[in-house]
Design a protein around this motif. Structure first.
Motif, PDB file in Angstrom:
ATOM      1  N   GLY A 171       0.831  -1.196   0.000  1.00  0.00           N
ATOM      2  CA  GLY A 171       0.000   0.000   0.000  1.00  0.00           C
ATOM      3  C   GLY A 171       0.864   1.242   0.000  1.00  0.00           C
ATOM      4  N   LYS A 172       0.214   2.374   0.091  1.00  0.00           N
ATOM      5  CA  LYS A 172       0.953   3.640   0.141  1.00  0.00           C
ATOM      6  C   LYS A 172       0.167   4.676   0.931  1.00  0.00           C
ATOM      7  N   LEU A 173       0.887   5.387   1.796  1.00  0.00           N
ATOM      8  CA  LEU A 173       0.332   6.518   2.545  1.00  0.00           C
ATOM      9  C   LEU A 173       0.867   7.793   1.913  1.00  0.00           C
ATOM     10  N   SER A 174      -0.019   8.669   1.503  1.00  0.00           N
ATOM     11  CA  SER A 174       0.412   9.929   0.905  1.00  0.00           C
ATOM     12  C   SER A 174      -0.436  11.076   1.437  1.00  0.00           C
ATOM     13  N   ARG A 175       0.059  12.281   1.239  1.00  0.00           N
ATOM     14  CA  ARG A 175      -0.695  13.457   1.674  1.00  0.00           C
ATOM     15  C   ARG A 175      -0.476  14.606   0.702  1.00  0.00           C
ATOM     16  N   ALA A 176      -1.391  15.565   0.757  1.00  0.00           N
ATOM     17  CA  ALA A 176      -1.362  16.691  -0.162  1.00  0.00           C
ATOM     18  C   ALA A 176      -0.150  17.574   0.088  1.00  0.00           C
ATOM     19  N   ASN A 177       0.509  17.948  -0.995  1.00  0.00           N
ATOM     20  CA  ASN A 177       1.536  18.982  -0.949  1.00  0.00           C
ATOM     21  C   ASN A 177       0.891  20.236  -1.526  1.00  0.00           C
ATOM     22  N   TRP A 178       0.638  21.210  -0.679  1.00  0.00           N
ATOM     23  CA  TRP A 178      -0.086  22.398  -1.112  1.00  0.00           C
ATOM     24  C   TRP A 178       0.747  23.301  -2.019  1.00  0.00           C
ATOM     25  N   GLU A 179       2.036  23.061  -2.066  1.00  0.00           N
ATOM     26  CA  GLU A 179       2.895  23.961  -2.831  1.00  0.00           C
ATOM     27  C   GLU A 179       3.051  23.546  -4.288  1.00  0.00           C
ATOM     28  N   ASP A 180       2.979  22.239  -4.582  1.00  0.00           N
ATOM     29  CA  ASP A 180       3.026  21.814  -5.983  1.00  0.00           C
ATOM     30  C   ASP A 180       1.726  21.142  -6.429  1.00  0.00           C
ATOM     31  N   LEU A 181       0.731  21.105  -5.523  1.00  0.00           N
ATOM     32  CA  LEU A 181      -0.597  20.561  -5.814  1.00  0.00           C
ATOM     33  C   LEU A 181      -0.542  19.109  -6.281  1.00  0.00           C
ATOM     34  N   GLN A 182       0.310  18.326  -5.633  1.00  0.00           N
ATOM     35  CA  GLN A 182       0.425  16.896  -5.883  1.00  0.00           C
ATOM     36  C   GLN A 182       0.356  16.155  -4.547  1.00  0.00           C
ATOM     37  N   TYR A 183       0.129  14.833  -4.614  1.00  0.00           N
ATOM     38  CA  TYR A 183       0.210  14.003  -3.416  1.00  0.00           C
ATOM     39  C   TYR A 183       1.566  13.315  -3.400  1.00  0.00           C
ATOM     40  N   HIS A 184       2.235  13.345  -2.237  1.00  0.00           N
ATOM     41  CA  HIS A 184       3.536  12.720  -2.080  1.00  0.00           C
ATOM     42  C   HIS A 184       3.496  11.750  -0.902  1.00  0.00           C
ATOM     43  N   GLY A 185       4.350  10.737  -0.938  1.00  0.00           N
ATOM     44  CA  GLY A 185       4.407   9.761   0.129  1.00  0.00           C
ATOM     45  C   GLY A 185       4.700  10.395   1.476  1.00  0.00           C
ATOM     46  N   TYR A 186       3.969   9.939   2.496  1.00  0.00           N
ATOM     47  CA  TYR A 186       4.184  10.420   3.866  1.00  0.00           C
ATOM     48  C   TYR A 186       5.111   9.412   4.535  1.00  0.00           C
ATOM     49  N   THR A 187       6.317   9.813   4.779  1.00  0.00           N
ATOM     50  CA  THR A 187       7.375   8.892   5.191  1.00  0.00           C
ATOM     51  C   THR A 187       7.445   8.693   6.698  1.00  0.00           C
ATOM     52  N   ASN A 188       7.981   7.532   7.085  1.00  0.00           N
ATOM     53  CA  ASN A 188       8.299   7.220   8.478  1.00  0.00           C
ATOM     54  C   ASN A 188       7.097   7.380   9.411  1.00  0.00           C
ATOM     55  N   GLN A 189       5.937   6.918   8.959  1.00  0.00           N
ATOM     56  CA  GLN A 189       4.716   6.999   9.751  1.00  0.00           C
ATOM     57  C   GLN A 189       4.241   5.598  10.142  1.00  0.00           C
ATOM     58  N   SER A 190       3.770   5.465  11.367  1.00  0.00           N
ATOM     59  CA  SER A 190       3.247   4.191  11.854  1.00  0.00           C
ATOM     60  C   SER A 190       1.847   3.949  11.297  1.00  0.00           C
ATOM     61  N   VAL A 191       1.650   2.779  10.688  1.00  0.00           N
ATOM     62  CA  VAL A 191       0.376   2.417  10.083  1.00  0.00           C
ATOM     63  C   VAL A 191      -0.006   1.009  10.551  1.00  0.00           C
ATOM     64  N   LYS A 192      -1.280   0.814  10.837  1.00  0.00           N
ATOM     65  CA  LYS A 192      -1.755  -0.491  11.292  1.00  0.00           C
ATOM     66  C   LYS A 192      -2.245  -1.326  10.110  1.00  0.00           C
ATOM     67  N   LEU A 193      -1.852  -2.606  10.089  1.00  0.00           N
ATOM     68  CA  LEU A 193      -2.458  -3.557   9.167  1.00  0.00           C
ATOM     69  C   LEU A 193      -3.604  -4.216   9.913  1.00  0.00           C
ATOM     70  N   GLN A 194      -4.804  -4.154   9.348  1.00  0.00           N
ATOM     71  CA  GLN A 194      -5.983  -4.684  10.006  1.00  0.00           C
ATOM     72  C   GLN A 194      -6.690  -5.709   9.117  1.00  0.00           C
ATOM     73  N   PHE A 195      -7.457  -6.605   9.764  1.00  0.00           N
ATOM     74  CA  PHE A 195      -8.160  -7.667   9.046  1.00  0.00           C
ATOM     75  C   PHE A 195      -9.586  -7.791   9.567  1.00  0.00           C
ATOM     76  N   ARG A 196     -10.518  -8.010   8.637  1.00  0.00           N
ATOM     77  CA  ARG A 196     -11.927  -8.235   8.986  1.00  0.00           C
ATOM     78  C   ARG A 196     -12.390  -9.518   8.313  1.00  0.00           C
ATOM     79  N   LYS A 197     -12.878 -10.457   9.116  1.00  0.00           N
ATOM     80  CA  LYS A 197     -13.402 -11.696   8.551  1.00  0.00           C
ATOM     81  C   LYS A 197     -14.594 -11.405   7.639  1.00  0.00           C
ATOM     82  N   LYS A 198     -14.811 -12.284   6.687  1.00  0.00           N
ATOM     83  CA  LYS A 198     -15.830 -12.090   5.659  1.00  0.00           C
ATOM     84  C   LYS A 198     -17.190 -11.748   6.239  1.00  0.00           C
ATOM     85  N   ASP A 199     -17.607 -12.400   7.319  1.00  0.00           N
ATOM     86  CA  ASP A 199     -18.939 -12.198   7.884  1.00  0.00           C
ATOM     87  C   ASP A 199     -18.946 -11.281   9.109  1.00  0.00           C
ATOM     88  N   SER A 200     -17.856 -10.554   9.305  1.00  0.00           N
ATOM     89  CA  SER A 200     -17.746  -9.653  10.457  1.00  0.00           C
ATOM     90  C   SER A 200     -17.805  -8.202   9.991  1.00  0.00           C
TER      91      SER A 200
END
Length: 252
Positions: A171-200
């Motif tokens: 996957g990829k985490l990105s955020r808006a760069n207001w100065e060049d009006l593009q989205y760039h990768g947000y580096t060195n950030q903690s992100v959770k991997l989560q799972f949901r069972k089919k019927d949950s």
């Protein structure tokens, strides 16, 4: 007045604003008028992307024994000389003594020249008049987070997969760069991997990983049952929380 104006221009705008407010931007009041609540965009968080204009709504609740007459345009100020003013507020009666005055400002990243340094904690200044001539002027009557919009993607493969085999989740985490009006990768950030069972309907956190130097995410898990994988980011002061849309994996 718009963000990333020159210091002189901002100072001039603040000086003009001060002419309309008591005590040159210092808190002041006459009588028993008080501001009891300030809400920005419903949850005191407003995020702006790179292409779509954002309407930021500001609501200020005030009270006085005679009732509330009106409010002046609200001032919004933040880091890096960030400054906006709303339109003229409309005050709605809540009770004989209390009204909520609401106004908004349109923020367009293509027009307003936002700087990335302007993201963070912003404040609302408000001047409210009562029906008996009392008033209250309060600098920093409320605060909110003005944030660079975020995006989060996920892809779990292979699909389908044999039970007990390895699933790779990218996957990829990105955020808006207001100065060049593009989205760039947000580096060195903690992100959770989560799972949901089919019927949950509930996601469970499997592990925490950190985005790399380009905002990319990658980890592996063992296939056990049908369900959805997603990445979840809790957000920071300058960037809002975001969840990726779950990616379904058929386990056979």
């Amino acid at each position: 007045m718009r963000i990333r104006a020159t210091v002189a221009a901002v100072s001039g705008a603040l000086a003009l604003s001060a002419l309309a407010a008591p005590a040159a931007q210092a808190d002041a009041s006459a009588g028993d008028t008080t501001i009891t609540k300030v809400v920005v965009d419903g949850d005191n968080m407003a995020s702006v992307g790179t292409s779509v204009a954002k309407t930021i709504k500001v609501s200020v609740t005030a009270q006085d024994d005679s009732g509330i007459l009106s409010a002046e345009e609200f001032s919004l100020s933040g880091p890096d000389y960030g400054y906006f003013t709303t339109g003229k507020p409309t005050c709605t009666v809540v009770s004989a003594t209390t009204s909520t005055c609401t106004a908004s400002v349109l923020v367009d990243p293509k027009v307003d020249y936002l700087t990335n340094a302007s993201a963070g904690t912003w404040y609302v200044d408000a001047l409210v008049d009562a029906r008996d001539g009392d008033f209250v002027w309060k600098e920093k009557a409320g605060s909110f987070k003005f944030q660079r919009a975020s995006k989060l993607s996920v892809n779990a493969s292979p699909e389908p997969v044999t039970k007990g085999r390895t699933i790779t989740v990218t996957g990829k985490l990105s955020r808006a760069n207001w100065e060049d009006l593009q989205y760039h990768g947000y580096t060195n950030q903690s992100v959770k991997l989560q799972f949901r069972k089919k019927d949950s309907s509930t996601y469970t956190t499997l592990k925490n990983i950190t985005s790399n130097s380009t905002g990319e995410l990658k980890t592996t898990v063992t296939a056990s049952t049908d369900g959805y994988f997603r990445y979840s980011f809790a957000g920071t002061t300058t960037t809002p929380a975001v969840n990726a849309t779950g990616d379904f994996v058929d386990v056979r």
